[in-house]
Motif scaffolding. Structure first.
Motif, PDB file in Angstrom:
ATOM      1  N   ILE A  61       0.789  -1.098  -0.034  1.00  0.00           N
ATOM      2  CA  ILE A  61      -0.031   0.054  -0.005  1.00  0.00           C
ATOM      3  C   ILE A  61       0.964   1.208   0.136  1.00  0.00           C
ATOM      4  O   ILE A  61       0.551   2.140  -0.788  1.00  0.00           O
ATOM      5  CB  ILE A  61      -0.941  -0.093   1.358  1.00  0.00           C
ATOM      6  N   ARG A  62       1.882   1.396   0.815  1.00  0.00           N
ATOM      7  CA  ARG A  62       2.974   2.178   0.973  1.00  0.00           C
ATOM      8  C   ARG A  62       3.515   2.654  -0.681  1.00  0.00           C
ATOM      9  O   ARG A  62       3.399   3.743  -0.859  1.00  0.00           O
ATOM     10  CB  ARG A  62       3.798   2.116   1.805  1.00  0.00           C
ATOM     11  N   GLU A  63       3.627   1.711  -1.375  1.00  0.00           N
ATOM     12  CA  GLU A  63       4.225   1.823  -2.515  1.00  0.00           C
ATOM     13  C   GLU A  63       3.430   2.467  -3.676  1.00  0.00           C
ATOM     14  O   GLU A  63       3.527   3.306  -4.320  1.00  0.00           O
ATOM     15  CB  GLU A  63       4.874   0.583  -3.098  1.00  0.00           C
ATOM     16  N   ILE A  64       2.119   1.754  -3.436  1.00  0.00           N
ATOM     17  CA  ILE A  64       0.918   2.270  -4.254  1.00  0.00           C
ATOM     18  C   ILE A  64       0.813   3.804  -4.110  1.00  0.00           C
ATOM     19  O   ILE A  64       0.474   4.590  -4.995  1.00  0.00           O
ATOM     20  CB  ILE A  64      -0.161   1.687  -4.279  1.00  0.00           C
ATOM     21  N   CYS A  65       0.519   4.203  -2.706  1.00  0.00           N
ATOM     22  CA  CYS A  65       0.359   5.544  -2.518  1.00  0.00           C
ATOM     23  C   CYS A  65       1.650   6.366  -3.001  1.00  0.00           C
ATOM     24  O   CYS A  65       1.324   7.535  -3.339  1.00  0.00           O
ATOM     25  CB  CYS A  65       0.220   5.787  -1.030  1.00  0.00           C
ATOM     26  N   LYS A  66       2.919   5.900  -2.926  1.00  0.00           N
ATOM     27  CA  LYS A  66       3.998   6.703  -3.287  1.00  0.00           C
ATOM     28  C   LYS A  66       4.084   7.084  -4.879  1.00  0.00           C
ATOM     29  O   LYS A  66       4.348   7.974  -5.243  1.00  0.00           O
ATOM     30  CB  LYS A  66       5.367   5.886  -3.039  1.00  0.00           C
ATOM     31  N   LEU A  67       3.407   6.007  -5.638  1.00  0.00           N
ATOM     32  CA  LEU A  67       3.363   5.997  -7.101  1.00  0.00           C
ATOM     33  C   LEU A  67       2.054   6.729  -7.586  1.00  0.00           C
ATOM     34  O   LEU A  67       2.020   7.292  -8.861  1.00  0.00           O
ATOM     35  CB  LEU A  67       3.535   4.461  -7.527  1.00  0.00           C
ATOM     36  N   THR A  69      -0.776   5.312  -8.164  1.00  0.00           N
ATOM     37  CA  THR A  69      -1.421   4.666  -9.303  1.00  0.00           C
ATOM     38  C   THR A  69      -2.502   3.549  -9.022  1.00  0.00           C
ATOM     39  O   THR A  69      -2.523   2.989  -7.789  1.00  0.00           O
ATOM     40  CB  THR A  69      -0.318   3.741  -9.914  1.00  0.00           C
ATOM     41  N   ASP A  70      -3.314   3.675  -9.905  1.00  0.00           N
ATOM     42  CA  ASP A  70      -4.277   2.513 -10.179  1.00  0.00           C
ATOM     43  C   ASP A  70      -4.120   1.642 -11.175  1.00  0.00           C
ATOM     44  O   ASP A  70      -5.146   0.932 -11.755  1.00  0.00           O
ATOM     45  CB  ASP A  70      -5.809   2.980  -9.869  1.00  0.00           C
ATOM     46  N   ALA A  71      -2.957   1.770 -11.794  1.00  0.00           N
ATOM     47  CA  ALA A  71      -2.839   1.266 -13.133  1.00  0.00           C
ATOM     48  C   ALA A  71      -2.912  -0.527 -13.056  1.00  0.00           C
ATOM     49  O   ALA A  71      -3.200  -1.068 -13.980  1.00  0.00           O
ATOM     50  CB  ALA A  71      -1.399   1.534 -13.510  1.00  0.00           C
ATOM     51  N   TYR A  72      -2.833  -0.942 -11.841  1.00  0.00           N
ATOM     52  CA  TYR A  72      -2.805  -2.303 -11.871  1.00  0.00           C
ATOM     53  C   TYR A  72      -4.100  -2.906 -11.004  1.00  0.00           C
ATOM     54  O   TYR A  72      -3.966  -4.073 -10.620  1.00  0.00           O
ATOM     55  CB  TYR A  72      -1.491  -2.899 -10.999  1.00  0.00           C
ATOM     56  N   GLY A  73      -4.895  -2.020 -11.253  1.00  0.00           N
ATOM     57  CA  GLY A  73      -6.425  -2.529 -10.461  1.00  0.00           C
ATOM     58  C   GLY A  73      -6.415  -2.097  -9.124  1.00  0.00           C
ATOM     59  O   GLY A  73      -7.381  -3.064  -8.236  1.00  0.00           O
TER      60      GLY A  73
END
Length: 449
Positions: A61-67, A69-73
Motif C-alpha cells: 500500500i505504501r508503494e502504491i501511495c507513493k506512485l 497509481t491505479d494502473a494495476y487495479g
C-alpha cells in the motif's frame, strides 16, 4: 546511494519451515478434488506468519501511495461507493501507512468509523517480500501442477465492508482462487453452483434479484485468521466481512487459449514494437500502389534472425521468452518494482557491490539461453530479460549463483572471471540486484537450505 538498502536487506532468503509444504499441498489437492471443489483448511498459518504478511501488505500500500497509481487495479470503497480518483488523491494517496504503523491503525486514521474496502491487484509487484513468501508457499504446488501459461497474480482484500462491493459474481473461466486469511476478523464466503444460480435467477438479471432471496440457497464457508479458503472459477459467490480483516489471494489461473494468445501478442508489442514512435503516417492514394505499410513496418524492432521466421515460428519464440520470464519469477506474471523505481538505486554504480556477499533470492532462479546465430546470451531474472554478448564466464557466474550459496563477490570474480574484467561481473551483479534476483547478505548469514 548506499547499496545496502534497509528494506532490501530485510528480504533475506527465508529459511523457516512452514506448514505449507509438499505434503500439505498433496492433502490439499485431494481435499479440493484437484482444484475443482470449494474447501476451507483450518489453522494453516501461524500468528507470526499472518503478522509478517500483513506487514508486507502495508508495504504494498505504501508503494502504491507513493506512485499514486491505479494502473494495476487498485480500488477503494467507502460506505459502499467506489472512491473516484480525486478522493483517492486527497485521502489514501496523501496519507500512506507510516513505517511501523499497523494496517488497522492506518485504516482507522484514513476511514475513521466508515465502512470501507480496498481491493489491490498485483500486490506481488509492490511488495517483493510478499511475492517471495507466496512463492515459497506455492513452490511445491507449481512442481506438481506446473506454472499457468499467463502466470500467477494476487488480489488483496482489506476492510470491514460487509458484503463484497462487487456483488454476486463469477470469476473468469479457469480461475482458481487460494485465499490466505490474515484476519484479525473472520470472513464468510457464500457460494452457488452455476446451474443452481441460473435456476434461481429464472431469467432475471442479477441486479433485479434481492440478495435475501438468494442467500438461503447458498453454501456458506466461514474462515478465520490463519485459515486458507479455496474456490474454483465456476462458483457464483459473494463475501461478507463485517469486522476489519485482510485476505491475500493467490490466483492459479488456467486461462482459455484465446486469452493466452492475446497475452503473447501483448508481450510481442512490448519487446518488438517501438511503442514510442509518434511519426505521422500519410493517407493512401491508390489501391494499386500501397505505401503505408512501409511506415508501419518501421516501428518493428526485429533483427535478421527474427525476420527469417514464419509468423507461427516468431510467435513461438515470443512464447518461449514469456515462459523463461515466468519460470525465472516463480510463476508471477508481473515483475517486482526494481530498486531504481523504489529507492532510486543506480545500477551503473556497480563498484559499490565490491567485497559484498550476495545470494540468490530463494525460491527464484536466473535462467538463460544462448542465441548462437547472434552470439547473444539472454538472462531472465525475476521476469526481466537482459541481453549480453555471449561469454562462457557469464554462464558460469549464473550457474554459481543458482547453487543458492552465499557468495563473496571478490571470490566470485577471482574464481570465475579469468578472461573478462572484474568490473563486468560487478555490472552483471548490479543488474541482477536491481531486478531483485539476488540480495546482499550480512557476513554472518550463511546459506541454509
Amino acid at each position: 546511494m548506499d547499496t545496502l538498502i534497509p528494506e532490501v536487506i530485510s528480504a533475506q532468503t527465508i529459511t523457516t519451515k512452514y506448514n505449507i509444504d509438499d505434503a500439505w499441498w498433496e492433502q490439499f489437492l485431494q481435499t479440493s478434488n484437484n482444484l475443482t471443489s470449494t474447501t476451507v483448511v483450518k489453522d494453516v498459518m501461524s500468528d507470526t506468519e499472518c503478522g509478517e504478511m500483513e506487514t508486507m501488505v502495508v508495504k504494498a500500500i505504501r508503494e502504491i501511495c507513493k506512485l499514486k497509481t491505479d494502473a494495476y487495479g487498485f480500488r477503494a470503497y467507502q460506505d459502499g461507493k467506489k472512491m473516484n480518483w480525486q478522493q483517492l488523491e486527497n485521502t489514501v494517496f496523501l496519507q500512506p501507512p507510516g513505517l511501523g504503523e499497523s494496517l488497522e491503525d492506518w485504516a482507522k486514521r484514513i476511514f475513521e468509523d466508515k465502512k470501507f474496502g480496498l481491493i489491490i491487484n498485483s500486490g506481488e509487484k509492490f511488495s517483493s517480500e510478499l511475492a517471495q513468501r507466496l512463492a515459497i508457499y506455492a513452490s511445491p504446488l507449481l512442481k506438481k501442477m506446473g506454472i499457468p501459461l499467463n502466470g500467477l497474480h494476487t488480489t488483496i482484500f482489506i476492510g470491514n465492508y460487509g458484503k463484497t462491493p462487487l456483488g454476486i459474481h463469477q470469476d473468469h473461466t479457469g480461475a482458481n482462487v487460494i485465499h490466505f486469511h490474515l484476519g484479525p476478523g473472520g470472513k464468510i464466503m457464500y457460494n452457488w453452483e452455476e446451474g443452481l444460480f441460473k435456476q434461481l435467477l429464472n431469467g432475471r438479471e442479477k441486479a433485479d434479484v434481492p440478495l435475501e432471496e438468494l442467500l438461503p440457497h447458498a453454501k456458506d464457508y466461514p474462515f478465520n485468521r490463519g485459515d486458507i479458503y479455496f474456490m474454483p472459477w465456476n462458483q457464483f459467490h459473494i463475501g461478507q466481512s463485517d469486522e476489519f480483516s485482510v485476505g491475500v489471494t493467490l490466483w492459479f489461473d488456467n486461462h482459455t487459449r484465446r486469452r493466452v494468445l492475446s497475452n503473447i501478442f501483448d508481450s510481442w508489442k512490448l519487446q518488438y514494437v517501438d511503442m514510442e514512435d509518434m511519426n505521422i503516417i500519410m493517407p493512401e492514394k491508390s489501391m494499386h500502389e500501397l505505401h503505408g505499410f512501409q511506415d508501419i513496418g518501421a516501428v518493428l524492432k526485429m533483427d535478421e534472425r527474427l525476420k527469417q521466421k514464419t509468423f507461427p515460428e516468431f510467435l513461438k519464440t515470443v512464447y518461449e521468452e514469456l515462459m523463461y520470464s515466468l519460470f525465472s519469477n516463480a510463476g508471477w506474471s508481473t515483475c517486482p518494482l526494481s530498486l531504481t523505481q523504489e529507492f532510486a538505486y543506480d545500477e551503473d554504480n556497480y563498484e559499490n557491490l565490491d567485497n559484498k556477499i550476495v545470494q540468490l533470492l530463494h525460491p527464484f532462479r536466473i535462467l538463460y539461453r544462448h542465441v548462437e546465430e547472434e552470439g547473444k546470451l539472454h538472462l531472465f531474472a525475476r521476469g526481466s530479460k537482459i541481453e549480453f554478448n555471449y561469454h562462457p564466464e557469464i554462464v558460469a557466474l549464473v550457474d554459481k549463483l543458482n547453487e543458492g550459496e552465499a557468495l563473496d563477490i571478490s571470490h566470485i570474480a577471482h574464481e570465475i572471471f579469468s578472461e573478462m574484467p572484474k568490473e563486468v561481473a560487478l555490472y552483471i551483479l548490479s543488474l541482477l540486484y536491481n531486478r531483485r534476483s539476488i540480495t546482499i547478505v550480512a557476513p554472518h548469514e550463511s546459506d541454509p537450505d
